[in-house]
Enzyme design. Structure first.
Site, PDB file in Angstrom:
ATOM      1  CG  ASN A   9      -1.682   1.255   1.419  1.00  0.00           C
ATOM      2  OD1 ASN A   9      -1.776   2.068   0.500  1.00  0.00           O
ATOM      3  ND2 ASN A   9      -2.255   1.451   2.606  1.00  0.00           N
ATOM      4  CE  LYS A  11       0.230   3.473   4.825  1.00  0.00           C
ATOM      5  NZ  LYS A  11       0.066   3.627   6.243  1.00  0.00           N
ATOM      6  CG  HIS A  96      -5.740   1.648   5.112  1.00  0.00           C
ATOM      7  ND1 HIS A  96      -5.330   2.628   5.976  1.00  0.00           N
ATOM      8  CD2 HIS A  96      -4.693   0.816   4.955  1.00  0.00           C
ATOM      9  CE1 HIS A  96      -4.068   2.386   6.328  1.00  0.00           C
ATOM     10  NE2 HIS A  96      -3.660   1.288   5.712  1.00  0.00           N
ATOM     11  CD  GLU A  98      -3.021   5.445   6.658  1.00  0.00           C
ATOM     12  OE1 GLU A  98      -3.006   5.510   5.418  1.00  0.00           O
ATOM     13  OE2 GLU A  98      -2.064   4.977   7.323  1.00  0.00           O
ATOM     14  CD  GLU A 168      -3.471  -2.765   7.260  1.00  0.00           C
ATOM     15  OE1 GLU A 168      -2.367  -2.995   6.771  1.00  0.00           O
ATOM     16  OE2 GLU A 168      -4.103  -1.719   7.054  1.00  0.00           O
ATOM     17  N   GLY A 174       2.247   2.176  10.651  1.00  0.00           N
ATOM     18  CA  GLY A 174       3.136   3.330  10.477  1.00  0.00           C
ATOM     19  C   GLY A 174       3.799   3.790  11.761  1.00  0.00           C
ATOM     20  CB  SER A 214       5.236  -1.742  11.951  1.00  0.00           C
ATOM     21  OG  SER A 214       4.752  -0.437  12.199  1.00  0.00           O
ATOM     22  N   GLY A 236       4.892   1.349   4.632  1.00  0.00           N
ATOM     23  CA  GLY A 236       6.203   2.000   4.460  1.00  0.00           C
ATOM     24  C   GLY A 236       7.231   1.140   3.744  1.00  0.00           C
TER      25      GLY A 236
HETATM   26  C1  PEP Z   1      -0.682   0.046   5.890  1.00  0.00           C
HETATM   27  O1  PEP Z   1      -0.708   1.169   5.467  1.00  0.00           O
HETATM   28  O2  PEP Z   1      -1.599  -0.723   5.570  1.00  0.00           O
HETATM   29  C2  PEP Z   1       0.419  -0.369   6.744  1.00  0.00           C
HETATM   30  C3  PEP Z   1       0.355  -1.553   7.269  1.00  0.00           C
HETATM   31  O3  PEP Z   1       1.441   0.526   6.925  1.00  0.00           O
HETATM   32  P1  PEP Z   1       2.877   0.236   7.604  1.00  0.00           P
HETATM   33  O4  PEP Z   1       3.400  -1.054   7.029  1.00  0.00           O
HETATM   34  O5  PEP Z   1       3.724   1.404   7.237  1.00  0.00           O
HETATM   35  O6  PEP Z   1       2.648   0.111   9.081  1.00  0.00           O
END
Ligand code: PEP
Length: 256
Positions: A9, A11, A96, A98, A168, A174, A214, A236
């Site tokens: 992803n 983003k 998601h 966000e 998640e 993040g 993460s 990320g």
């Molecule tokens: C995500 O955006 O779905 C995500 C898991 O981000 P990160 O891996 O940066 O924590």
């Protein structure tokens, strides 16, 4: 056997040039003949076309990060699911955290988007996950079950062949704070048990449940080797081939 999915992803990151080169570097690892894992990247909507070009001829799949629950029409700023399929996208991420946190998407909206995505020929990656305070209050299971109930309302067992679940935990997205292998496995078991109760044991056994939050090369192997973790949704670390490719490799190692 559930084929692992490693999904990136991106983003609201990359630019036209870096989106194309990142996709090309990942596509190189995913020849069309690759059948051990599925690899998907979800770039910003404006770069989908160039990423699809870079992925062309490879086995790399491309998805949207969001889509509308409406048919094409007067919805300024929105992207219809049929526009994603028209471009050649295979998947779309829905719900998601966000989107839930910053754009007020509730389970009902995630549900109508999921139905529209499936009707448009997309596979939906439906995200669920608890907040830190909910985990600390012992509410994780109730939160996950309620998000699943709302987000997957009215779907049939047949529909579920086009649905992937992403667990998640919001506190791990993040933040660099990853769930332990045991926390991830416990949540995934809870989700799979819910799938069995709501649908049936075949759906529970076949549905891929990804972990997100993460994920990095140094924790991927531990998470992905959990019995009920069928891949990862990576934020990320999906922006750098040197981080995402080892995560793909860790997924492949679980089926080697
Ligand atoms: C995500 O955006 O779905 C995500 C898991 O981000 P990160 O891996 O940066 O924590």
């Amino acid at each position: 056997m559930r084929r692992p999915i490693l999904a990136g992803n991106w983003k609201m990151n990359t630019c036209r040039e870096s989106a194309g080169s990142l996709a090309a570097a990942i596509a190189e690892q995913v020849p069309a003949s690759r059948d051990d894992v599925e690899v998907i990247v979800c770039p910003p909507a404006v770069y989908l076309d160039s990423v699809l070009s870079a992925a062309s001829g490879s086995g790399l799949q491309v998805g949207g990060q969001n889509a509308s629950d409406q048919d094409p029409g007067a919805f300024t700023g929105e992207t219809a699911c049929t526009m994603l399929t028209d471009l050649g996208c295979s998947h779309v991420i829905l719900g998601h955290s966000e989107r839930r946190q910053f754009y007020g998407e509730c389970d009902g909206v995630v549900n109508s988007k999921t139905k529209k995505a499936l009707a448009s020929g997309l596979k939906a990656i439906v995200c669920v996950g608890e907040l830190l305070e909910q985990r600390e209050a012992g509410e994780t299971q109730a939160v996950l079950e309620s998000q699943m109930t709302g987000s997957l309302a009215d779907l049939s067992a047949d529909d579920m062949t086009s649905v992937v679940i992403a667990y998640e935990p919001v506190w791990a997205i993040g933040t660099g704070k990853v769930a332990t292998n045991e926390q991830a496995e416990e949540a995934h078991v809870c989700l799979r048990t819910w799938l069995e109760g709501r649908f049936n044991s075949d759906v529970a056994a076949a549905t891929r449940i990804l972990y997100g939050g993460s994920v990095k090369p140094d924790n991927a192997a531990g998470l992905l080797s959990q019995a009920n973790v069928d891949g990862a949704l990576v934020g990320g670390a999906s922006l750098k081939p040197e981080l995402f490719i080892p995560i793909i490799d860790a997924g492949a190692a679980t089926v080697a």
